[in-house]
Write an enzyme that holds these catalytic residues in place. Sequence first.
Site, short mmCIF file in Angstrom:
data_model
loop_
_atom_site.label_atom_id
_atom_site.label_comp_id
_atom_site.label_asym_id
_atom_site.label_seq_id
_atom_site.Cartn_x
_atom_site.Cartn_y
_atom_site.Cartn_z
CG ASN A 108 -1.80 1.21 1.32
OD1 ASN A 108 -2.44 1.57 0.33
ND2 ASN A 108 -1.87 1.86 2.47
CG HIS A 110 -0.77 6.21 4.68
ND1 HIS A 110 -2.14 6.21 4.67
CD2 HIS A 110 -0.40 7.14 5.60
CE1 HIS A 110 -2.58 7.08 5.56
NE2 HIS A 110 -1.55 7.66 6.14
C1 GAR Z 1 -2.80 8.99 -3.01
O1 GAR Z 1 -2.36 10.17 -2.39
C2 GAR Z 1 -2.63 7.81 -2.06
O2 GAR Z 1 -1.49 7.89 -1.27
C3 GAR Z 1 -3.86 7.96 -1.21
O3 GAR Z 1 -4.88 8.32 -2.12
C4 GAR Z 1 -4.33 9.04 -3.21
C5 GAR Z 1 -4.75 8.39 -4.52
O4 GAR Z 1 -4.33 9.11 -5.64
N1 GAR Z 1 -4.14 6.73 -0.51
C6 GAR Z 1 -4.62 6.70 0.73
O5 GAR Z 1 -4.93 7.69 1.37
C7 GAR Z 1 -4.78 5.30 1.33
N2 GAR Z 1 -4.94 5.37 2.74
P1 GAR Z 1 -4.18 8.46 -7.09
O6 GAR Z 1 -5.49 7.74 -7.42
O7 GAR Z 1 -3.95 9.63 -7.99
O8 GAR Z 1 -3.01 7.49 -7.08
#
Ligand code: GAR
Length: 208
Positions: A108, A110
């Site tokens: 994952n 984060h």
């Molecule tokens: C990213 O910033 C990722 O780190 C976060 O969601 C965003 C997705 O962006 N994930 C979380 O918060 C998981 N807990 P993306 O669809 O452009 O990759």
Amino acid sequence: MKNIVVLVSGGGTNLQALLDAQNRGELAGGKITCVISSNPNAYALERAKKHNVETAVIRRKDYDSLEAYDEALTALLTQKGADVIVLAGFMTILGKKVIGAFRNKIINIHPALIPSFCGEGYYGLRVHEEALKKGVKVTGATAHFVNEVCDGGPIILQKAVEVQNGDTPEVLQKRVMEQAEWKILPKAVALFCQDKIIVNGNTTEIIE
Ligand code: GAR
């Protein structure tokens, strides 16, 4: 060659970073073979199609219980022959079955330096809102294996990013993505595909 299956829910910029890394030859030992979305309208699916990567959709709301969803997701990932599963902005909590079936094979990303600003409810923009509220001067991103504890699995890589005066959650999110997430996620996946991550309990050792 390890089959990399990427799970997404939204825009998919982390998926794009993985696809770009693959095109540059930086995912040696692995190949992105399938992108699975929890949301049929996710732009991430378009990114996958542009790169001729197979796609699938599995929606939590199509299942009555977490157990039934967990069963279906485990079956889908098994059917796709996943050797490593990457949660790239995947906003659905995983069940026990899939975590157990793919122990230390689910990575994952984060958007904070775990153990700060993580755990249940900390996802997307909310993470950056809380970091700004707390007034931290440094934040960042963490690539880690998934276990039964939300954001609690073995840490693979972290990268720090400075908070700047006047940052909004959106500005900070973009900086964390550009300077940290899009770099460490492909790197963590490449390390996995090259068998360079040793897991010792809840910590990891990277073979350089
Ligand atoms: C990213 O910033 C990722 O780190 C976060 O969601 C965003 C997705 O962006 N994930 C979380 O918060 C998981 N807990 P993306 O669809 O452009 O990759």
